[in-house]
Scaffold this motif. Structure first.
Motif, PDB file in Angstrom:
ATOM      1  N   ASP A  27       1.774  -0.309  -2.970  1.00  0.00           N
ATOM      2  CA  ASP A  27       3.220  -0.150  -2.757  1.00  0.00           C
ATOM      3  C   ASP A  27       3.484   0.843  -1.625  1.00  0.00           C
ATOM      4  O   ASP A  27       2.596   1.576  -1.198  1.00  0.00           O
ATOM      5  N   GLN A  28       4.712   0.876  -1.144  1.00  0.00           N
ATOM      6  CA  GLN A  28       5.064   1.687   0.028  1.00  0.00           C
ATOM      7  C   GLN A  28       4.824   3.181  -0.204  1.00  0.00           C
ATOM      8  O   GLN A  28       4.396   3.885   0.710  1.00  0.00           O
ATOM      9  N   GLY A  29       5.098   3.666  -1.417  1.00  0.00           N
ATOM     10  CA  GLY A  29       4.883   5.078  -1.708  1.00  0.00           C
ATOM     11  C   GLY A  29       3.417   5.464  -1.610  1.00  0.00           C
ATOM     12  O   GLY A  29       3.060   6.476  -0.999  1.00  0.00           O
ATOM     13  N   ARG A  30       2.559   4.634  -2.207  1.00  0.00           N
ATOM     14  CA  ARG A  30       1.111   4.898  -2.164  1.00  0.00           C
ATOM     15  C   ARG A  30       0.607   4.753  -0.735  1.00  0.00           C
ATOM     16  O   ARG A  30      -0.207   5.539  -0.274  1.00  0.00           O
ATOM     17  N   ARG A  31       1.093   3.757  -0.039  1.00  0.00           N
ATOM     18  CA  ARG A  31       0.685   3.536   1.359  1.00  0.00           C
ATOM     19  C   ARG A  31       1.014   4.756   2.216  1.00  0.00           C
ATOM     20  O   ARG A  31       0.213   5.185   3.040  1.00  0.00           O
ATOM     21  N   ALA A  32       2.198   5.346   1.999  1.00  0.00           N
ATOM     22  CA  ALA A  32       2.602   6.523   2.768  1.00  0.00           C
ATOM     23  C   ALA A  32       1.666   7.702   2.489  1.00  0.00           C
ATOM     24  O   ALA A  32       1.288   8.432   3.408  1.00  0.00           O
ATOM     25  N   LYS A  33       1.267   7.885   1.213  1.00  0.00           N
ATOM     26  CA  LYS A  33       0.352   8.982   0.873  1.00  0.00           C
ATOM     27  C   LYS A  33      -1.015   8.772   1.516  1.00  0.00           C
ATOM     28  O   LYS A  33      -1.620   9.705   2.038  1.00  0.00           O
TER      29      LYS A  33
END
Length: 96
Positions: A27-33
């Motif tokens: 997901d986008q949140g995990r990808r950003a991290k």
């Protein structure tokens, strides 16, 4: 693997999930991290670069065929199980 520097996301987590990152399967949140960690950590970025080249090579040699969804899910489940058995990183939730 650890570079020895403190990060919000541990190096071992990033390397365990680098293929999910490469395949845009998180997901986008995990990808950003993961992306933030790769920006901060040159050893992980170097490893990511090797995996990225390998993925490109495989894509060019395998004709772009896609695996059936059932096979992908079985592989993800097996990878999660193996990582957990080895005391690794918490696995992401199953995809729908």
């Amino acid at each position: 693997m650890s570079c020895g520097k403190p990060h919000e996301t541990d190096c071992s987590e990033v390397l365990a999930e680098v293929w999910l990152f490469l395949d845009h399967e998180c997901d986008q949140g995990r990808r950003a991290k993961l992306e933030q960690h790769l920006d901060e950590c040159s050893p992980c970025l170097e490893h990511y670069g090797l995996d990225e080249h390998l993925k490109t090579l495989l894509a060019s040699k395998c004709g772009g065929e896609h695996a059936p969804d059932a096979l992908k899910e079985r592989l993800r489940a097996k990878i999660r199980k193996t990582v957990l058995e080895r005391g690794g990183v918490p696995s992401p939730p199953p995809r729908n």
